[in-house]
Design a protein around this motif. Structure first.
Motif, PDB file in Angstrom:
ATOM      1  N   PRO A  73      25.168  74.049  43.235  1.00 35.90           N
ATOM      2  CA  PRO A  73      25.528  72.993  42.282  1.00 35.90           C
ATOM      3  C   PRO A  73      25.773  73.572  40.896  1.00 35.90           C
ATOM      4  O   PRO A  73      25.514  74.748  40.649  1.00 35.90           O
ATOM      5  CB  PRO A  73      24.278  72.104  42.291  1.00 35.90           C
ATOM      6  CG  PRO A  73      23.169  73.078  42.507  1.00 35.90           C
ATOM      7  CD  PRO A  73      23.718  74.117  43.439  1.00 35.90           C
ATOM      8  N   ILE A  74      26.169  72.723  39.958  1.00 37.28           N
ATOM      9  CA  ILE A  74      26.464  73.178  38.595  1.00 37.28           C
ATOM     10  C   ILE A  74      25.221  73.736  37.906  1.00 37.28           C
ATOM     11  O   ILE A  74      25.297  74.658  37.099  1.00 37.28           O
ATOM     12  CB  ILE A  74      27.077  72.025  37.768  1.00 37.28           C
ATOM     13  CG1 ILE A  74      27.549  72.546  36.390  1.00 37.28           C
ATOM     14  CG2 ILE A  74      26.101  70.874  37.616  1.00 37.28           C
ATOM     15  CD1 ILE A  74      28.243  71.494  35.555  1.00 37.28           C
ATOM     16  N   ALA A  89      26.609  63.701  33.487  1.00 36.09           N
ATOM     17  CA  ALA A  89      27.952  63.495  34.045  1.00 36.09           C
ATOM     18  C   ALA A  89      28.675  64.828  34.072  1.00 36.09           C
ATOM     19  O   ALA A  89      28.878  65.447  33.019  1.00 36.09           O
ATOM     20  CB  ALA A  89      28.727  62.477  33.208  1.00 36.09           C
ATOM     21  N   TYR A  90      29.113  65.262  35.297  1.00 37.67           N
ATOM     22  CA  TYR A  90      29.718  66.576  35.408  1.00 37.67           C
ATOM     23  C   TYR A  90      30.415  66.718  36.758  1.00 37.67           C
ATOM     24  O   TYR A  90      30.269  65.886  37.652  1.00 37.67           O
ATOM     25  CB  TYR A  90      28.656  67.662  35.260  1.00 37.67           C
ATOM     26  CG  TYR A  90      27.439  67.480  36.151  1.00 37.67           C
ATOM     27  CD1 TYR A  90      27.455  67.873  37.489  1.00 37.67           C
ATOM     28  CD2 TYR A  90      26.276  66.881  35.645  1.00 37.67           C
ATOM     29  CE1 TYR A  90      26.350  67.699  38.297  1.00 37.67           C
ATOM     30  CE2 TYR A  90      25.167  66.696  36.459  1.00 37.67           C
ATOM     31  CZ  TYR A  90      25.210  67.112  37.776  1.00 37.67           C
ATOM     32  OH  TYR A  90      24.118  66.930  38.571  1.00 37.67           O
ATOM     33  N   ILE A  91      31.216  67.806  36.878  1.00 34.69           N
ATOM     34  CA  ILE A  91      31.793  68.229  38.151  1.00 34.69           C
ATOM     35  C   ILE A  91      30.778  69.188  38.770  1.00 34.69           C
ATOM     36  O   ILE A  91      30.431  70.205  38.174  1.00 34.69           O
ATOM     37  CB  ILE A  91      33.150  68.939  37.952  1.00 34.69           C
ATOM     38  CG1 ILE A  91      34.096  68.062  37.123  1.00 34.69           C
ATOM     39  CG2 ILE A  91      33.750  69.291  39.304  1.00 34.69           C
ATOM     40  CD1 ILE A  91      34.394  66.718  37.726  1.00 34.69           C
ATOM     41  N   VAL A 120      30.046  63.573  39.523  1.00 35.06           N
ATOM     42  CA  VAL A 120      28.649  63.129  39.449  1.00 35.06           C
ATOM     43  C   VAL A 120      28.429  62.366  38.146  1.00 35.06           C
ATOM     44  O   VAL A 120      28.943  62.761  37.081  1.00 35.06           O
ATOM     45  CB  VAL A 120      27.674  64.332  39.525  1.00 35.06           C
ATOM     46  CG1 VAL A 120      26.228  63.865  39.339  1.00 35.06           C
ATOM     47  CG2 VAL A 120      27.821  65.045  40.855  1.00 35.06           C
ATOM     48  N   GLY A 121      27.643  61.274  38.232  1.00 37.37           N
ATOM     49  CA  GLY A 121      27.217  60.561  37.031  1.00 37.37           C
ATOM     50  C   GLY A 121      28.333  59.880  36.274  1.00 37.37           C
ATOM     51  O   GLY A 121      28.259  59.767  35.047  1.00 37.37           O
ATOM     52  N   GLY A 122      29.374  59.450  36.967  1.00 37.93           N
ATOM     53  CA  GLY A 122      30.465  58.768  36.271  1.00 37.93           C
ATOM     54  C   GLY A 122      31.488  59.690  35.674  1.00 37.93           C
ATOM     55  O   GLY A 122      32.389  59.238  34.933  1.00 37.93           O
ATOM     56  N   ILE A 161      32.259  75.783  33.695  1.00 37.31           N
ATOM     57  CA  ILE A 161      31.802  74.491  34.212  1.00 37.31           C
ATOM     58  C   ILE A 161      32.629  73.392  33.570  1.00 37.31           C
ATOM     59  O   ILE A 161      33.234  73.578  32.501  1.00 37.31           O
ATOM     60  CB  ILE A 161      30.298  74.256  33.957  1.00 37.31           C
ATOM     61  CG1 ILE A 161      30.000  74.282  32.443  1.00 37.31           C
ATOM     62  CG2 ILE A 161      29.453  75.272  34.692  1.00 37.31           C
ATOM     63  CD1 ILE A 161      28.566  73.938  32.115  1.00 37.31           C
ATOM     64  N   LEU A 162      32.669  72.225  34.225  1.00 31.52           N
ATOM     65  CA  LEU A 162      33.335  71.035  33.722  1.00 31.52           C
ATOM     66  C   LEU A 162      32.299  69.931  33.644  1.00 31.52           C
ATOM     67  O   LEU A 162      31.701  69.547  34.658  1.00 31.52           O
ATOM     68  CB  LEU A 162      34.478  70.630  34.646  1.00 31.52           C
ATOM     69  CG  LEU A 162      35.616  71.654  34.827  1.00 31.52           C
ATOM     70  CD1 LEU A 162      36.570  71.201  35.915  1.00 31.52           C
ATOM     71  CD2 LEU A 162      36.345  71.901  33.526  1.00 31.52           C
ATOM     72  N   ALA A 163      32.028  69.419  32.414  1.00 34.10           N
ATOM     73  CA  ALA A 163      30.974  68.421  32.250  1.00 34.10           C
ATOM     74  C   ALA A 163      31.231  67.612  31.004  1.00 34.10           C
ATOM     75  O   ALA A 163      31.993  68.020  30.113  1.00 34.10           O
ATOM     76  CB  ALA A 163      29.607  69.090  32.173  1.00 34.10           C
ATOM     77  N   ASN A 164      30.595  66.418  30.943  1.00 34.23           N
ATOM     78  CA  ASN A 164      30.662  65.612  29.731  1.00 34.23           C
ATOM     79  C   ASN A 164      29.948  66.332  28.597  1.00 34.23           C
ATOM     80  O   ASN A 164      28.952  67.026  28.812  1.00 34.23           O
ATOM     81  CB  ASN A 164      30.029  64.240  29.952  1.00 34.23           C
ATOM     82  CG  ASN A 164      30.919  63.338  30.791  1.00 34.23           C
ATOM     83  OD1 ASN A 164      31.959  63.768  31.299  1.00 34.23           O
ATOM     84  ND2 ASN A 164      30.507  62.072  30.935  1.00 34.23           N
TER      85      ASN A 164
END
Length: 614
Positions: A73-74, A89-91, A120-122, A161-164
């Motif tokens: 996972p991330i 919230a993240y990929i 994940v998480g919207g 990584i890709l995340a809010n």
């Protein structure tokens, strides 16, 4: 065609790849040539999906190899804890792009693919930002595609990584102290208060711009501060999303005033309540004030300058302070310790046998505890650590018991009188006694016709002495008996037994002499015979001869009083002592070497033998 599972290995190629279906599941390494707008596509995927990674390098100055892979996972990505993400919230993937060897470039763009199940998480393609970790995290706003995002102007390879995004915070720190106006010689403590410091902030303290210590607080020891010293602090924060990693505090400038000089003070011990002790401070300029920390134990009055007088009031320990105040308000002090240790009542010494003992005997002293026994007269009487006194010679000895507390002592005494042991008494036949030693071999004659079976012996000193008393005993009453106080010996049966005479003086000190008698049966050996007249068989045996110290005189028959006399060859008497039946010891150790005459003298005659003293 199909999926190539690398199982932790790396698939490497320097050729072009043509894909019709399938992908690499794991790490794929490709060659990137030098030039402009160089594209490298990495045909990657997971167990079910083709998820390629495409890199376009703006300018490649040196060709090299790049390896690409992704994992879940991330949160497993290295350095995730410091990533500036919201955490909700993240990929749920992270990509790893690595420079294998010589690749040199200015910037690149990266298109990263994922599935809808990775959201994940919207999170969605338009809500996330790209985060690239080279030596630290950098943020990139991606171009949005369908289940793919393209990051542009990326300057380093690493984990992606890709995340809010999180809400950035700004760390800050302030420092404070109780006072900025201090006296020299005093310690000063500074405290740091951090805002947005993170979970484990660190603090670096500086004095006049120089690092001096760490921690959320610092204390500067006495005599390390000077007037106009400046103190500050640098905060190192550790938030996931912060605008800066460090923050500088406010600066505090100190005013340091000079404290007055004081020296060291003396103390001591007072052994008697009510007595006084003079204490001193080595600061000869004086000007200080004395005080007592516990006035119930001692008080102190100033008799002038750096000298004080302490008066003891009760047992205990008191701190005496010498305090001096300067015109600038700074105060300095020195202290000393005074101990009051008056010794209380020790108690009364008691004795198990009274204060009169005989030489060679003991008495146990008691009634006291916690101290030590001693005597200056050990030649008369000695005492051990348990209070046992032994009489050594005639005289009086003072026995002391000393209890010491904090250097103060109390003494109790007891006087013991040692009485000399009486001289060895003598034993002889009573005057007028018919010699009873006329049996076989010189034994006492039992059942001799016409002769009594009893006779009388006397001891000297005798029992009639007003200052003492004597007593008789027989070792075997079946051989002969002795009337308890009279010395009347009654023959009972043949055999050998010992008669003992014990003399006890007025101090209950005693000495004794014993003589062994043999009883023989004369009724058969002699028959009827007339009573012999009183004669003195003054023959004696003397040994050793020559002698060095003690000469033994063995006298078998002695009627009445007698004496042993030692003379030199010129007729001068050098030693005389009373004679007793049995063994007599004569001490010749103090006589000069040479020849002497030893005589036994009684009222019936005199017998002399020659003695050599070596």
């Amino acid at each position: 065609n199909g999926i190539v599972n690398m199982n932790g290995n790396t698939l490497t190629t320097t050729a072009n790849v043509s894909r019709s279906s399938g992908w690499v599941r794991g790490k794929l390494q490709k060659r990137v040539a030098a030039g402009s707008n160089v594209t490298a596509t990495f045909e990657l995927g997971d167990a079910s999906n083709y998820l390629p990674v495409s890199l376009t390098f703006a300018n490649v100055s040196t060709a090299g190899d790049v390896v690409a892979s992704f994992n879940t996972p991330i949160t497993a990505v290295p350095n995730y804890a410091s990533a500036p993400v919201s955490g909700s919230a993240y990929i749920n993937k992270y990509w790893t792009l690595g420079n294998v060897n010589t690749l040199a470039f200015d910037a690149y763009s990266a298109t990263l693919s994922y599935t809808g199940g990775d959201l994940v998480g919207g999170a969605n393609s338009g809500s996330v930002l790209g985060y690239v970790y080279g030596s630290s995290w950098s943020i990139k706003a991606p171009n949005v595609g369908s289940n793919a995002n393209t990051l542009t102007s990326v300057t380093s390879l690493g984990n992606v990584i890709l995340a809010n995004a999180c809400s950035p915070v700004t760390p800050s720190v302030t420092i404070s102290t109780a006072t900025t106006n201090v006296c020299s010689g005093n310690s000063v403590t500074f405290t740091a208060n951090a805002t947005n410091g993170g979970t484990s902030p660190t603090f670096q303290w500086l004095k006049n711009g120089v690092n001096v210590g760490s921690g959320s607080a610092i204390t500067f020891p006495s005599n390390t501060l000077a007037n106009s010293d400046t103190v500050s602090c640098v905060l190192s924060a550790n938030n996931n999303c912060q605008t800066t990693g460090t923050a500088n505090s406010n600066q505090i400038v100190l005013t340091v005033r000079t404290s007055p000089a004081v020296g060291t003070s003396t103390g001591g011990t007072i052994c008697t309540i009510g007595n006084t002790l003079t204490v001193y401070n080595s600061n000869t300029q004086g000007g200080g004030v004395w005080s007592s920390s516990n006035t119930a134990i001692a008080t102190v009055s100033t008799s002038g300058g750096a000298v004080g007088t302490v008066t003891a009031l009760a047992n205990g320990t008191d701190t005496i302070n010498y305090t001096k105040t300067a015109s600038n308000g700074c105060v300095s002090s020195a202290f000393s310790v005074v101990t009051v240790a008056q010794q209380g009542s020790i108690g009364t010494i008691t004795s198990s046998n009274g204060n009169n003992i005989c030489k060679g005997f003991t008495t146990n002293l008691g009634g006291v505890s916690g101290g030590t026994w001693s005597t200056p007269s050990s030649s008369i009487a000695s005492v051990n650590n348990s209070g046992v006194v032994t009489g050594n010679s005639a005289g009086s000895a003072v026995i002391s018991y000393k209890v010491t507390n904090s250097g103060c002592s109390g003494i109790a005494t007891y006087t013991v009188t040692v009485n000399a042991t009486p001289g060895v008494p003598t034993i002889q036949y009573a005057a007028g006694t018919v010699n009873p030693q006329n049996g076989p071999g010189g034994s006492f004659c039992l059942n001799k016709a016409g002769a009594p079976n009893h006779f009388t012996v006397v001891g000297s000193p005798n029992s009639g002495n007003s200052t003492g008393s004597g007593s008789w005993s027989s070792s075997n009453n079946n051989i002969f008996t002795v009337t308890g106080g009279g010395g009347l010996i009654t023959l009972v049966a043949p055999g050998t037994a010992t008669v003992t005479y014990t003399y006890t003086d007025a101090h209950l000190c005693s000495n004794s002499r014993s003589v062994t008698f043999t009883v023989g049966n004369c009724s058969v050996a002699r028959g009827v015979a007339s009573v012999q007249s009183t004669t003195n068989n003054s023959e004696f045996t003397m040994y050793p001869n020559p002698a060095k110290s003690i000469v033994n005189l063995q006298v078998n028959t002695l009627v009445g009083a007698g004496s042993a006399v030692v003379t030199d060859l010129y007729g001068k008497q050098v030693k005389t002592q009373a004679l007793s039946m049995g063994n007599n010891n004569i001490d010749v150790s103090n006589l000069a070497k040479g020849f002497y005459l030893v005589s036994i003298i009684t009222s019936e005659g005199k017998t002399t033998k020659k003695l050599v003293v070596e």
